[in-house]
Design an enzyme around this catalytic site. Sequence first.
Site, PDB file in Angstrom:
ATOM      1  N   SER A   1      30.089  37.478  34.085  1.00 48.88           N
ATOM      2  CA  SER A   1      29.875  38.446  35.175  1.00 48.88           C
ATOM      3  C   SER A   1      29.137  39.697  34.733  1.00 48.88           C
ATOM      4  O   SER A   1      28.722  40.496  35.567  1.00 48.88           O
ATOM      5  CB  SER A   1      31.195  38.803  35.863  1.00 48.88           C
ATOM      6  OG  SER A   1      31.923  39.740  35.120  1.00 48.88           O
TER       7      SER A   1
ATOM      8  N   THR B   1      35.771  39.202  34.487  1.00 51.65           N
ATOM      9  CA  THR B   1      36.431  40.487  34.753  1.00 51.65           C
ATOM     10  C   THR B   1      35.492  41.689  34.618  1.00 51.65           C
ATOM     11  O   THR B   1      35.786  42.754  35.149  1.00 51.65           O
ATOM     12  CB  THR B   1      37.624  40.705  33.810  1.00 51.65           C
ATOM     13  OG1 THR B   1      37.145  40.701  32.460  1.00 51.65           O
ATOM     14  CG2 THR B   1      38.683  39.642  34.007  1.00 51.65           C
ATOM     15  N   ASP B   2      34.372  41.513  33.900  1.00 49.97           N
ATOM     16  CA  ASP B   2      33.542  42.693  33.589  1.00 49.97           C
ATOM     17  C   ASP B   2      33.047  43.408  34.843  1.00 49.97           C
ATOM     18  O   ASP B   2      33.041  44.640  34.906  1.00 49.97           O
ATOM     19  CB  ASP B   2      32.354  42.291  32.705  1.00 49.97           C
ATOM     20  CG  ASP B   2      32.778  42.012  31.269  1.00 49.97           C
ATOM     21  OD1 ASP B   2      33.923  42.334  30.913  1.00 49.97           O
ATOM     22  OD2 ASP B   2      31.959  41.472  30.508  1.00 49.97           O
TER      23      ASP B   2
ATOM     24  N   THR C   1      35.604  34.546  31.872  1.00 51.99           N
ATOM     25  CA  THR C   1      36.481  34.189  30.759  1.00 51.99           C
ATOM     26  C   THR C   1      37.577  33.226  31.195  1.00 51.99           C
ATOM     27  O   THR C   1      38.060  32.427  30.387  1.00 51.99           O
ATOM     28  CB  THR C   1      37.086  35.478  30.168  1.00 51.99           C
ATOM     29  OG1 THR C   1      36.023  36.242  29.627  1.00 51.99           O
ATOM     30  CG2 THR C   1      38.101  35.209  29.090  1.00 51.99           C
TER      31      THR C   1
HETATM   32  N1  ASP Z   1      32.287  38.737  29.997  1.00 54.72           N
HETATM   33  C1  ASP Z   1      33.307  38.085  30.799  1.00 54.72           C
HETATM   34  C2  ASP Z   1      32.847  38.064  32.241  1.00 54.72           C
HETATM   35  O1  ASP Z   1      32.899  39.070  32.873  1.00 54.72           O
HETATM   36  C3  ASP Z   1      34.585  38.812  30.640  1.00 54.72           C
HETATM   37  C4  ASP Z   1      35.733  38.247  31.417  1.00 54.72           C
HETATM   38  O2  ASP Z   1      35.619  37.403  32.276  1.00 54.72           O
HETATM   39  O3  ASP Z   1      36.862  38.710  31.144  1.00 54.72           O
HETATM   40  O4  ASP Z   1      32.421  37.038  32.718  1.00 54.72           O
END
Ligand code: ASP
Length: 323
Positions: free
Chosen positions: A61, A94-95, A14
Amino acid sequence: MSMPRIRIVATGGTIAGAGSRPQSTQVYASGALDVKDLCAAVPGLNELAQVETEQFAALDSKNATPAFWRALAVRLQELLDSEAVDGLVVTHGTDTLEETAYYLHLVLKTRKPVVLVGAMRPATALSPDGPLNLFNAVTVAAAAEAADRGVLIAFNHGIFGARDATKVNANRPDAFAAPNGGPLGLVQDGCVSWLARPDRMHTHATRFSCDTPLPPVEVLVGYAGASAALIDAVGACGARGLIWAGTGNGSASKEALAALDRLRAAGLAVVRTTRTGSGCIPAGQGMVGAGTLSPWKARVLTMLALGAGCGEPQLLQSVFDTH
Ligand code: ASP
């Protein structure tokens, strides 16, 4: 004095997300922007360090795999072995950031700072959190005292250790915490304040490297009325281990326990953790205890331990007690 040479290695997420409306924080494409665009949005970055960038991947991720962890570790190890690099910042979704961070924490052979960073709002959103998080991550990677603290996560002014950090919120910019021990430090306005050091084996002190095989290990959660059929299915799917995210103190119902015993009898490593999000789980009910590790971190450590030939229960318990 010459400035530290920091390489920013971008993998997507993200923090590099782009949506069609600034008001939208939920609908966007992860990993859409190039690392050069991310750096262009951070004034003052070049006053912290001599920054170089490379685009390693453009991944959401949630799609990360153990093969991705290994490929990333191979590249980061090359950079860390180079005298031209003093520290690394890795941008990441972040995932599953906490899983990648803990894997790197266990396999990279280095004392140099390695800092993972992400964001909860896409780069195109109103008030994106990525630019300040990236500024803070480079601040940490450029700090001499960040050396030999293992892999770190810089998020929303906190500096977290890879072993204990976890994503605790699905939406807010303060999405990361270390529920058992708190952050290792704080970062603000180009200054770092340290609070603690990791006290378990990491990076150069472990027996693991990016060459350690990663056999499949699954995770199942206990809940009222959970079917033991899922536990038996893990035994049938070729997994070499199971992490049991049990209720409360890592407990399992009578039916679940009988099925977990069947897995152990079939030679799988069975490790118990808690679904509560914090606390310390000792060995018990025939299972290895993961201590304060989350189910997802316990999976990473079990995969590496099995890959390094440490699957025998007593040996595996000693790996959990020291990492
Ligand atoms: N779906 C995203 C990822 O993990 C969420 C994020 O980056 O906050 O790539």
